[in-house]
Write a protein that holds these residues in place. Structure first.
Motif, short mmCIF file in Angstrom:
data_model
loop_
_atom_site.label_atom_id
_atom_site.label_comp_id
_atom_site.label_asym_id
_atom_site.label_seq_id
_atom_site.Cartn_x
_atom_site.Cartn_y
_atom_site.Cartn_z
N SER A 35 -7.91 0.20 -16.05
CA SER A 35 -9.02 -0.70 -15.72
C SER A 35 -9.68 -1.24 -16.99
O SER A 35 -10.48 -2.14 -16.94
N ASN B 207 0.83 -1.21 0.00
CA ASN B 207 0.00 0.00 0.00
C ASN B 207 0.87 1.26 0.00
O ASN B 207 0.56 2.24 0.68
N GLU C 118 -5.52 -6.08 -6.95
CA GLU C 118 -6.83 -6.30 -6.36
C GLU C 118 -7.87 -5.29 -6.84
O GLU C 118 -9.05 -5.57 -6.85
N GLN C 119 -7.44 -4.15 -7.27
CA GLN C 119 -8.36 -3.08 -7.68
C GLN C 119 -8.76 -3.18 -9.15
O GLN C 119 -9.19 -2.22 -9.75
N ASN C 120 -8.62 -4.37 -9.73
CA ASN C 120 -8.98 -4.61 -11.13
C ASN C 120 -8.25 -3.68 -12.09
O ASN C 120 -8.84 -3.15 -13.01
N GLN D 275 -3.63 6.99 -3.22
CA GLN D 275 -4.79 6.98 -4.12
C GLN D 275 -4.62 8.02 -5.23
O GLN D 275 -4.97 7.78 -6.38
N THR E 96 -6.41 -9.59 -13.83
CA THR E 96 -6.08 -8.27 -13.29
C THR E 96 -4.81 -8.39 -12.48
O THR E 96 -4.57 -9.38 -11.80
#
Length: 107
Positions: free
Chosen positions: A57, A28, A79-81, A32, A76
């Protein structure tokens, strides 16, 4: 095949990008805001000299000739596609390494 030289050792650039992005995402370490930037073509052009966003995406949106995907599309990547760009050349190596080293302290 694009290469990256670190301390005299030769690395395949695509393998380096894949492994370091996995590391950063699992830790992480990417904010963002930076994740949004990595999906912006202009930002990635300026930051990495990439012709495509580093993350997408919708990887099919960047098939410029209909046959060559510019992203690893088997699944992917995160994890966030999001899909990771696979379009790396020698002139991207130092730019990516500099960006990676700037993010690394966030781990």
């Amino acid at each position: 095949m694009a290469n990256l030289i670190i301390n005299g050792k030769n690395y395949d650039l695509q393998d380096f990008v894949k492994s370091t992005m996995k590391l950063l995402m699992r830790a992480n370490a990417i904010s963002q805001n930076e994740l949004r930037n990595l999906q912006d073509a202009n930002y990635c052009q300026q930051t990495f000299n990439l012709h495509f966003p580093l993350l997408s995406s919708n990887p099919s949106a960047f098939n410029n000739d209909g046959s060559h995907s510019r992203y690893y599309i088997q699944s992917t990547f995160f994890e966030q596609n999001l899909y990771l760009c696979n379009h790396w050349y020698d002139d991207n190596a130092d730019l990516y390494l500099n960006w990676f080293l700037s993010i690394l302290p966030n781990i």
